[in-house]
Design a protein around this motif. Structure first.
Motif, PDB file in Angstrom:
ATOM      1  N   SER A 182       0.818  -1.220   0.000  1.00 21.51           N
ATOM      2  CA  SER A 182       0.000   0.000   0.000  1.00 21.51           C
ATOM      3  C   SER A 182       0.845   1.260   0.000  1.00 21.51           C
ATOM      4  N   ASP A 183       2.186   1.115   0.050  1.00 25.65           N
ATOM      5  CA  ASP A 183       3.086   2.271   0.114  1.00 25.65           C
ATOM      6  C   ASP A 183       3.970   2.265  -1.130  1.00 25.65           C
ATOM      7  N   CYS A 184       3.504   2.925  -2.180  1.00 22.47           N
ATOM      8  CA  CYS A 184       4.199   2.892  -3.470  1.00 22.47           C
ATOM      9  C   CYS A 184       4.358   4.300  -4.025  1.00 22.47           C
ATOM     10  N   THR A 185       5.317   4.481  -4.898  1.00 21.11           N
ATOM     11  CA  THR A 185       5.526   5.775  -5.544  1.00 21.11           C
ATOM     12  C   THR A 185       6.098   5.569  -6.926  1.00 21.11           C
ATOM     13  N   THR A 186       5.884   6.553  -7.796  1.00 19.94           N
ATOM     14  CA  THR A 186       6.399   6.513  -9.156  1.00 19.94           C
ATOM     15  C   THR A 186       7.379   7.660  -9.369  1.00 19.94           C
ATOM     16  N   ALA A 187       8.541   7.341  -9.882  1.00 22.97           N
ATOM     17  CA  ALA A 187       9.515   8.357 -10.275  1.00 22.97           C
ATOM     18  C   ALA A 187       9.567   8.394 -11.790  1.00 22.97           C
ATOM     19  N   THR A 188       9.455   9.584 -12.361  1.00 22.96           N
ATOM     20  CA  THR A 188       9.501   9.734 -13.812  1.00 22.96           C
ATOM     21  C   THR A 188      10.669  10.629 -14.208  1.00 22.96           C
ATOM     22  N   VAL A 189      11.032  10.555 -15.474  1.00 25.86           N
ATOM     23  CA  VAL A 189      12.170  11.346 -15.959  1.00 25.86           C
ATOM     24  C   VAL A 189      11.909  12.830 -15.735  1.00 25.86           C
ATOM     25  N   PRO A 190      12.967  13.624 -15.568  1.00 25.47           N
ATOM     26  CA  PRO A 190      12.800  15.069 -15.374  1.00 25.47           C
ATOM     27  C   PRO A 190      12.014  15.702 -16.522  1.00 25.47           C
ATOM     28  N   THR A 191      11.332  16.793 -16.191  1.00 24.58           N
ATOM     29  CA  THR A 191      10.505  17.476 -17.190  1.00 24.58           C
ATOM     30  C   THR A 191      11.284  18.533 -17.957  1.00 24.58           C
ATOM     31  N   ASP A 192      12.439  18.962 -17.432  1.00 25.44           N
ATOM     32  CA  ASP A 192      13.235  19.931 -18.168  1.00 25.44           C
ATOM     33  C   ASP A 192      14.058  19.223 -19.243  1.00 25.44           C
ATOM     34  N   ALA A 193      14.520  19.965 -20.206  1.00 30.91           N
ATOM     35  CA  ALA A 193      15.268  19.384 -21.315  1.00 30.91           C
ATOM     36  C   ALA A 193      16.629  18.888 -20.848  1.00 30.91           C
ATOM     37  N   GLY A 194      16.959  17.670 -21.220  1.00 30.37           N
ATOM     38  CA  GLY A 194      18.272  17.138 -20.909  1.00 30.37           C
ATOM     39  C   GLY A 194      19.279  17.503 -21.988  1.00 30.37           C
ATOM     40  N   SER A 195      20.553  17.323 -21.659  1.00 24.88           N
ATOM     41  CA  SER A 195      21.621  17.590 -22.620  1.00 24.88           C
ATOM     42  C   SER A 195      22.766  16.623 -22.346  1.00 24.88           C
ATOM     43  N   PRO A 196      23.258  15.887 -23.345  1.00 26.10           N
ATOM     44  CA  PRO A 196      23.088  16.143 -24.784  1.00 26.10           C
ATOM     45  C   PRO A 196      21.893  15.446 -25.431  1.00 26.10           C
ATOM     46  N   GLY A 197      21.159  14.604 -24.698  1.00 27.24           N
ATOM     47  CA  GLY A 197      20.053  13.865 -25.286  1.00 27.24           C
ATOM     48  C   GLY A 197      18.822  13.899 -24.414  1.00 27.24           C
ATOM     49  N   ALA A 198      17.936  12.913 -24.627  1.00 32.23           N
ATOM     50  CA  ALA A 198      16.719  12.803 -23.822  1.00 32.23           C
ATOM     51  C   ALA A 198      17.005  12.020 -22.544  1.00 32.23           C
ATOM     52  N   TRP A 199      16.154  12.241 -21.510  1.00 32.66           N
ATOM     53  CA  TRP A 199      16.333  11.590 -20.225  1.00 32.66           C
ATOM     54  C   TRP A 199      15.878  10.131 -20.271  1.00 32.66           C
ATOM     55  N   GLY A 200      16.624   9.271 -19.571  1.00 35.42           N
ATOM     56  CA  GLY A 200      16.246   7.878 -19.387  1.00 35.42           C
ATOM     57  C   GLY A 200      17.041   7.286 -18.236  1.00 35.42           C
ATOM     58  N   LEU A 201      16.629   6.120 -17.775  1.00 36.68           N
ATOM     59  CA  LEU A 201      17.328   5.451 -16.672  1.00 36.68           C
ATOM     60  C   LEU A 201      18.724   5.024 -17.116  1.00 36.68           C
ATOM     61  N   VAL A 202      19.726   5.349 -16.283  1.00 35.33           N
ATOM     62  CA  VAL A 202      21.093   4.904 -16.577  1.00 35.33           C
ATOM     63  C   VAL A 202      21.735   4.189 -15.388  1.00 35.33           C
ATOM     64  N   ALA A 203      21.165   4.337 -14.178  1.00 35.93           N
ATOM     65  CA  ALA A 203      21.770   3.720 -12.992  1.00 35.93           C
ATOM     66  C   ALA A 203      20.816   3.870 -11.813  1.00 35.93           C
ATOM     67  N   PHE A 204      21.303   3.461 -10.615  1.00 32.76           N
ATOM     68  CA  PHE A 204      20.513   3.559  -9.387  1.00 32.76           C
ATOM     69  C   PHE A 204      21.373   4.098  -8.246  1.00 32.76           C
ATOM     70  N   TRP A 205      20.697   4.596  -7.211  1.00 32.68           N
ATOM     71  CA  TRP A 205      21.336   4.846  -5.924  1.00 32.68           C
ATOM     72  C   TRP A 205      20.387   4.375  -4.834  1.00 32.68           C
ATOM     73  N   GLY A 206      20.934   4.039  -3.661  1.00 34.92           N
ATOM     74  CA  GLY A 206      20.099   3.526  -2.575  1.00 34.92           C
ATOM     75  C   GLY A 206      20.907   2.823  -1.520  1.00 34.92           C
ATOM     76  N   ARG A 207      20.316   1.763  -0.924  1.00 32.46           N
ATOM     77  CA  ARG A 207      20.984   0.973   0.117  1.00 32.46           C
ATOM     78  C   ARG A 207      20.619  -0.493  -0.101  1.00 32.46           C
ATOM     79  N   ASP A 208      21.581  -1.372   0.198  1.00 34.95           N
ATOM     80  CA  ASP A 208      21.325  -2.793  -0.033  1.00 34.95           C
ATOM     81  C   ASP A 208      22.111  -3.664   0.939  1.00 34.95           C
ATOM     82  N   GLY A 209      21.686  -4.932   0.976  1.00 32.77           N
ATOM     83  CA  GLY A 209      22.372  -5.991   1.702  1.00 32.77           C
ATOM     84  C   GLY A 209      22.131  -7.259   0.920  1.00 32.77           C
ATOM     85  N   ASP A 210      21.486  -8.254   1.561  1.00 38.04           N
ATOM     86  CA  ASP A 210      21.107  -9.446   0.802  1.00 38.04           C
ATOM     87  C   ASP A 210      19.813  -9.234   0.020  1.00 38.04           C
ATOM     88  N   GLU A 211      19.169  -8.073   0.231  1.00 39.78           N
ATOM     89  CA  GLU A 211      18.026  -7.639  -0.563  1.00 39.78           C
ATOM     90  C   GLU A 211      18.198  -6.145  -0.837  1.00 39.78           C
TER      91      GLU A 211
END
Length: 451
Positions: free
Chosen positions: A410-439
């Protein structure tokens, strides 16, 4: 202080807003001399209530020696986010932060070394860490410190170890992140040159006093200390105040995702004096205005999950080459929760695979076609074994294809690409940041304008 889950709820709501690309951040570092009256060189029972309302103009404030008059310091302050006291003298560290912006991952760390000649070992002095969300996409690590005092050889050695301890912590917890370190270093370049220069080089930070006041010229090691008058005589100019060296310092480091195109540093002494012109503490306050600007090529989205596991940030590896890579495939492992994430990127002819989390669950893989890019990441969080983890992860491409694993909550969220213009191209997923262990304990996309 707000519970971290409440902060994440606020962040999730904000994640749908358009980013502010540039802004100014006002900082204050102030040793408020809050030792018990008999031990203080000031008059904290009278002066602390006078300090409190004067904190309002600053976005982020680090205070030191906030010991026995903490309630008075906070009484007339209205900052939305403030750390709770760790106790009076001999119990707490005296370190607290007041902020206009929400923060996560707050941590108090005690020094491993102190010199027994004074009172430094009588209270758990050290440093604090927090990750502050200044705006959508603008995340900043903030450190507050108070090192060993004194000028004996043992004090100098202990201070060097204190600064090295902060540096080692930053190498683990602030990898890939912009950072501000400010507090009472008890250090001078004329006396603690080796320790200060080692700290600057190992952390990649810049001393704002050196950069903005001294045009990059450091006081010579072993030279006479550039001691400030205390108190300043009436009519002392700001240039005269800043020409001397105080032990209270501000260090700044940008990142590929967040630049600091302009900074100032000043001594706001005149705003922190009583009716007779006497200072409200035995230290001068130090302030800075930092202009910040989000990158048009790399952007950090808001994370979801809990404060557990080891910090990871793929920005340093992501930018090891001259160009921002593109995602070519992504694998999510999951069952009841998200066990792991693995993805492959290509930069030029070089291909790199990065993995976070564990090897449990079932692996699901999506190959990214030519002209395709991941434009949204949907994640859900929940409790398992009394820790908050990522239970569900789904990525969606600009062509409407999806990849997912785990189970929704019941606790979910959506992250979408930035709305401002990217440079040199369009925005898309390239990597992640966060915290991890065995999960996967926490996760957020890193967007790159490489498509």
């Amino acid at each position: 202080m707000l519970h971290w889950s409440c902060i994440f709820l606020a962040l999730s709501i904000r994640s749908t807003l358009a980013a502010t690309i540039v802004g100014n951040l006002t900082l204050l570092s102030y040793n408020v001399a809050g030792l018990p009256e008999l031990l203080s060189s000031g008059d904290p029972s009278v002066d602390t209530p006078l300090i409190s309302p004067r904190l309002k103009p600053y976005n982020i404030i680090n205070v030191q020696e906030d010991f026995n008059y903490h309630a008075e310091l906070y009484a007339s302050d209205s900052h939305a986010y403030r750390t709770a006291t760790s106790g009076g003298a001999a119990i707490g560290s005296g370190l607290n932060t007041l902020s206009d912006f929400p923060f996560i991952d707050f941590d108090r760390v005690k020094w491993s070394d102190c010199n027994l000649n004074g009172g430094d070992c009588l209270t758990p002095k050290g440093f604090t860490f927090m990750r502050v969300r200044v705006s959508d996409g603008a995340w900043l690590d903030v450190y507050n410190l108070h090192t060993d005092a004194g000028d004996e050889a043992g004090d100098i050695a202990a201070r060097a170890k204190n600064l090295a301890q902060v540096s080692a912590y930053m190498a683990t917890w602030s990898i890939g992140m912009p950072a501000i370190v400010m507090g009472d270093t008890n250090s001078r370049y004329t006396r603690d040159s080796d320790a200060l220069h080692t700290f600057l080089s190992s952390t990649g930070t810049t001393d704002l006093w050196i950069a903005d006041i001294r045009a990059g010229v450091y006081p010579a090691s072993g030279a006479a200390a550039l001691v400030c008058d205390f108190p300043f005589a009436a009519g002392t100019t700001q240039a005269q105040m800043m020409a001397c060296e105080v032990v209270d310092k501000m260090f700044l480091r940008a990142s590929p995702a967040l630049a600091f195109p302009a900074t100032t540093i000043a001594n706001p002494n005149d705003a922190f004096v009583n009716s007779t012109g006497a200072p409200l503490s035995d230290h001068y306050p130090l302030t800075s205005t930092v202009s910040w600007k989000l990158s048009s090529a790399i952007r950090l989205a808001d994370p979801i999950g809990g404060p557990h596991g080891a910090h990871f940030n793929d920005v340093p590896a992501l930018l090891s080459g001259s160009t921002i890579p593109k995602l070519t495939s992504i694998t999510i492992r999951g069952g009841n929760r998200v066990d792991g994430v693995s993805y492959t990127t290509v930069s030029g002819t070089a291909s790199t695979t990065t993995t976070h989390g564990g090897t449990g669950g079932t692996a699901y893989t999506l190959a990214i076609a030519s002209g395709e890019r991941v434009t949204s990441v949907y994640a859900c969080t929940g409790k398992y074994s009394d820790t908050t983890r990522v239970f569900y992860l789904q990525v969606t491409t600009n062509q409407g294809r999806t990849l997912s694993a785990g189970k929704t909550t019941s606790d979910c969220t959506t992250a979408t690409v930035p709305t401002d213009a990217g440079s040199p191209g369009a925005w898309g997923l390239v990597a992640f940041w966060g915290r991890d262990g065995d999960e996967i304990d926490r996760i957020a996309p890193i967007w790159g304008a490489s498509y």
